[in-house]
Write a protein that holds these residues in place. Structure first.
Motif, PDB file in Angstrom:
ATOM      1  N   LEU A  86       3.252  45.949  34.289  1.00 18.81           N
ATOM      2  CA  LEU A  86       2.109  46.240  35.311  1.00 18.81           C
ATOM      3  C   LEU A  86       0.843  46.759  34.579  1.00 18.81           C
ATOM      4  CD1 LEU A  86       1.322  46.860  38.245  1.00 18.81           C
ATOM      5  CD2 LEU A  86       2.373  49.135  38.103  1.00 18.81           C
ATOM      6  N   ARG A  87       0.845  47.272  33.435  1.00 14.57           N
ATOM      7  CA  ARG A  87      -0.283  47.826  32.615  1.00 14.57           C
ATOM      8  C   ARG A  87      -1.051  46.452  32.126  1.00 14.57           C
ATOM      9  NH1 ARG A  87       3.394  51.676  29.165  1.00 14.57           N
ATOM     10  NH2 ARG A  87       4.508  49.779  29.266  1.00 14.57           N
ATOM     11  N   ALA A  88      -0.251  45.473  31.785  1.00 11.96           N
ATOM     12  CA  ALA A  88      -1.095  44.130  31.365  1.00 11.96           C
ATOM     13  C   ALA A  88      -1.734  43.540  32.729  1.00 11.96           C
ATOM     14  CB  ALA A  88      -0.031  43.183  31.017  1.00 11.96           C
ATOM     15  N   ALA A  89      -1.195  43.486  33.676  1.00 17.59           N
ATOM     16  CA  ALA A  89      -1.885  43.186  35.032  1.00 17.59           C
ATOM     17  C   ALA A  89      -3.215  43.797  35.238  1.00 17.59           C
ATOM     18  CB  ALA A  89      -1.242  42.983  36.087  1.00 17.59           C
ATOM     19  N   ALA A 148       4.808  42.325  46.467  1.00 18.26           N
ATOM     20  CA  ALA A 148       5.705  43.476  46.062  1.00 18.26           C
ATOM     21  C   ALA A 148       6.106  43.165  44.775  1.00 18.26           C
ATOM     22  CB  ALA A 148       6.672  43.604  46.945  1.00 18.26           C
ATOM     23  N   ALA A 149       5.560  42.296  43.738  1.00 22.18           N
ATOM     24  CA  ALA A 149       5.922  42.141  42.488  1.00 22.18           C
ATOM     25  C   ALA A 149       6.128  43.423  41.365  1.00 22.18           C
ATOM     26  CB  ALA A 149       5.306  40.888  41.990  1.00 22.18           C
ATOM     27  N   TRP A 150       5.155  44.175  41.640  1.00 22.38           N
ATOM     28  CA  TRP A 150       5.381  45.489  41.083  1.00 22.38           C
ATOM     29  C   TRP A 150       6.644  46.176  41.209  1.00 22.38           C
ATOM     30  CZ3 TRP A 150       5.451  50.552  42.530  1.00 22.38           C
ATOM     31  CH2 TRP A 150       5.237  50.732  44.029  1.00 22.38           C
ATOM     32  N   ARG A 151       7.276  46.147  42.307  1.00 21.27           N
ATOM     33  CA  ARG A 151       8.470  46.771  42.648  1.00 21.27           C
ATOM     34  C   ARG A 151       9.655  46.182  41.791  1.00 21.27           C
ATOM     35  NH1 ARG A 151       7.480  50.276  47.059  1.00 21.27           N
ATOM     36  NH2 ARG A 151       5.766  49.598  48.274  1.00 21.27           N
ATOM     37  N   GLN A 152       9.547  45.190  41.364  1.00 24.36           N
ATOM     38  CA  GLN A 152      10.719  44.473  40.564  1.00 24.36           C
ATOM     39  C   GLN A 152      11.006  45.380  39.466  1.00 24.36           C
ATOM     40  OE1 GLN A 152       9.480  40.552  39.557  1.00 24.36           O
ATOM     41  NE2 GLN A 152       9.297  40.036  41.512  1.00 24.36           N
ATOM     42  N   GLY A 153      10.295  46.313  39.080  1.00 20.37           N
ATOM     43  CA  GLY A 153      10.488  47.358  38.000  1.00 20.37           C
ATOM     44  C   GLY A 153      11.301  48.776  38.423  1.00 20.37           C
ATOM     45  N   LEU A 154      11.696  48.608  39.829  1.00 15.30           N
ATOM     46  CA  LEU A 154      12.402  49.774  40.282  1.00 15.30           C
ATOM     47  C   LEU A 154      13.997  49.484  40.408  1.00 15.30           C
ATOM     48  CD1 LEU A 154      10.418  50.136  43.852  1.00 15.30           C
ATOM     49  CD2 LEU A 154      10.242  51.582  41.624  1.00 15.30           C
ATOM     50  N   CYS A 199      15.363  52.886  27.388  1.00 15.42           N
ATOM     51  CA  CYS A 199      14.969  51.557  27.742  1.00 15.42           C
ATOM     52  C   CYS A 199      13.598  50.987  27.743  1.00 15.42           C
ATOM     53  CB  CYS A 199      15.805  50.951  28.926  1.00 15.42           C
ATOM     54  SG  CYS A 199      17.661  51.378  29.096  1.00 15.42           S
ATOM     55  N   GLY A 200      12.652  52.005  27.928  1.00 10.61           N
ATOM     56  CA  GLY A 200      11.273  51.455  28.009  1.00 10.61           C
ATOM     57  C   GLY A 200      10.403  52.673  28.647  1.00 10.61           C
ATOM     58  N   ASP A 201       9.316  52.112  28.974  1.00 14.47           N
ATOM     59  CA  ASP A 201       8.296  53.317  29.531  1.00 14.47           C
ATOM     60  C   ASP A 201       8.682  53.525  31.020  1.00 14.47           C
ATOM     61  OD1 ASP A 201       7.091  53.809  26.834  1.00 14.47           O
ATOM     62  OD2 ASP A 201       5.361  52.223  27.555  1.00 14.47           O
ATOM     63  N   VAL A 202       8.787  54.694  31.442  1.00 12.15           N
ATOM     64  CA  VAL A 202       9.090  54.971  32.738  1.00 12.15           C
ATOM     65  C   VAL A 202       7.825  55.430  33.348  1.00 12.15           C
ATOM     66  CG1 VAL A 202      10.524  56.549  34.389  1.00 12.15           C
ATOM     67  CG2 VAL A 202      11.527  55.710  32.267  1.00 12.15           C
ATOM     68  N   MET A 203       7.576  54.816  34.744  1.00 13.95           N
ATOM     69  CA  MET A 203       6.254  55.107  35.465  1.00 13.95           C
ATOM     70  C   MET A 203       6.593  56.324  36.001  1.00 13.95           C
ATOM     71  SD  MET A 203       3.831  52.629  37.666  1.00 13.95           S
ATOM     72  CE  MET A 203       4.867  52.916  39.163  1.00 13.95           C
ATOM     73  N   PHE A 260       9.834  51.593  36.229  1.00 14.60           N
ATOM     74  CA  PHE A 260       9.473  51.159  34.907  1.00 14.60           C
ATOM     75  C   PHE A 260       8.059  50.097  35.067  1.00 14.60           C
ATOM     76  CE2 PHE A 260      13.887  51.649  33.912  1.00 14.60           C
ATOM     77  CZ  PHE A 260      13.841  52.295  32.719  1.00 14.60           C
ATOM     78  N   TYR A 261       7.296  50.410  34.044  1.00 14.36           N
ATOM     79  CA  TYR A 261       6.128  49.311  34.113  1.00 14.36           C
ATOM     80  C   TYR A 261       6.364  48.070  33.943  1.00 14.36           C
ATOM     81  CZ  TYR A 261       3.006  53.527  33.780  1.00 14.36           C
ATOM     82  OH  TYR A 261       2.467  54.886  33.852  1.00 14.36           O
ATOM     83  N   ASP A 262       7.457  47.920  32.749  1.00 14.66           N
ATOM     84  CA  ASP A 262       7.629  46.418  32.726  1.00 14.66           C
ATOM     85  C   ASP A 262       9.033  46.318  33.127  1.00 14.66           C
ATOM     86  OD1 ASP A 262       8.817  44.348  30.897  1.00 14.66           O
ATOM     87  OD2 ASP A 262       7.045  44.719  29.500  1.00 14.66           O
ATOM     88  N   VAL A 263       9.135  45.153  33.943  1.00  9.66           N
ATOM     89  CA  VAL A 263      10.310  44.643  34.506  1.00  9.66           C
ATOM     90  C   VAL A 263      11.573  44.438  33.500  1.00  9.66           C
ATOM     91  CG1 VAL A 263       9.276  43.760  36.571  1.00  9.66           C
ATOM     92  CG2 VAL A 263       9.814  42.105  34.715  1.00  9.66           C
TER      93      VAL A 263
END
Length: 186
Positions: free
Chosen positions: A61-64, A89-95, A117-121, A134-137
Motif C-alpha cells: 500500500l505504501r508503494a501505491a 477493495a484491493a488494499w483489504r487484501q492485506g487483512l 512476518c512484515g510491517d503491520v499497519m 499489513f501494508y504488503d499483501v
C-alpha cells in the motif's frame, strides 16, 4: 496578461493498492512501467480503455501511495501525469482474521507477533477475534503460517479476512476493519 499556474489537485484521500495513471499525450509503456517500478514492485500493470491510461496494482500500500503522490502532476517523458487511487477493495487484501485469541491478549502483543512476518499497519478488535492489517499483501500471506501459534497458552487460527467472512456468512463487522490510512506516510 498575468497567468497563474496552479498545481493539479492531490490524489483522492482514500488510498488503495490500485492507482490509475493517465499521461497526456501518452508515453511509451516501457517508460511508465519503469517509473511505476521505482516506487515498489507492481503486482500488475494493465492498460485501460482510454489511450495513455493504465491501472497499476502494488503489493504494498505504501508503494501505491508514493506512486500516486509523486506522479500526480509530474511530467513524464514530456507528458503531464494524472494519478489517482481507484475505488476498490484491493488494499483489504492485506487483512487477516485471527480467531481464538485469549481475552487477556492485548492488540500490541498481537501486532508484535505478526511483525515477525512484515510491517503491520493496524490491529483491531478484541475478545477472541482480532483483525490484523499489513501494508504488503505478501507479508499477510506469510503470516498465515502463524496459525497454531500459542498466545497466552491458547492456539490462534489465522485466516484471510475474505475467507473468514465467507466462513461466518460475512460476519466480520465493518467496525473491526481498519480504515484506509491517510495518503501521506512519514
Amino acid at each position: 496578461i498575468n497567468v497563474v499556474l496552479t498545481p493539479p489537485p492531490p490524489p483522492p484521500s482514500q488510498p488503495s493498492r490500485t492507482v490509475s495513471v493517465v499521461t497526456q499525450p501518452p508515453v511509451d509503456e516501457a517508460v511508465l512501467v519503469a517509473s511505476l517500478g521505482a516506487f515498489g514492485t507492481p503486482r500488475s500493470i494493465s492498460p485501460l480503455a482510454q489511450k495513455g491510461a493504465y491501472s497499476a496494482t502494488f503489493f504494498d500500500l505504501r508503494a501505491a501511495v508514493a506512486a500516486a503522490n509523486r506522479l500526480h502532476g509530474a511530467t513524464l517523458g514530456g507528458s503531464r501525469v494524472r494519478a489517482r487511487f481507484l475505488d476498490d477493495a484491493a488494499w483489504r487484501q492485506g487483512l487477516l482474521a485471527v480467531h481464538g485469541v485469549a481475552p487477556t491478549v492485548h492488540n500490541v502483543e498481537v501486532a508484535t507477533l505478526f511483525r515477525n512476518c512484515g510491517d503491520v499497519m493496524d490491529v483491531r478488535g478484541g475478545g477472541g477475534l482480532r483483525v490484523v492489517c499489513f501494508y504488503d499483501v505478501r507479508h499477510a500471506y506469510a503470516a498465515l503460517a502463524l496459525s497454531g501459534t500459542e498466545l497466552h497458552g491458547q492456539p490462534i487460527h489465522v485466516l484471510t479476512a475474505a475467507l473468514a467472512a465467507a466462513a461466518t456468512g460475512g460476519g466480520l463487522s465493518p467496525s473491526a476493519l481498519p480504515s484506509p490510512p491517510a495518503h501521506s506516510f512519514a
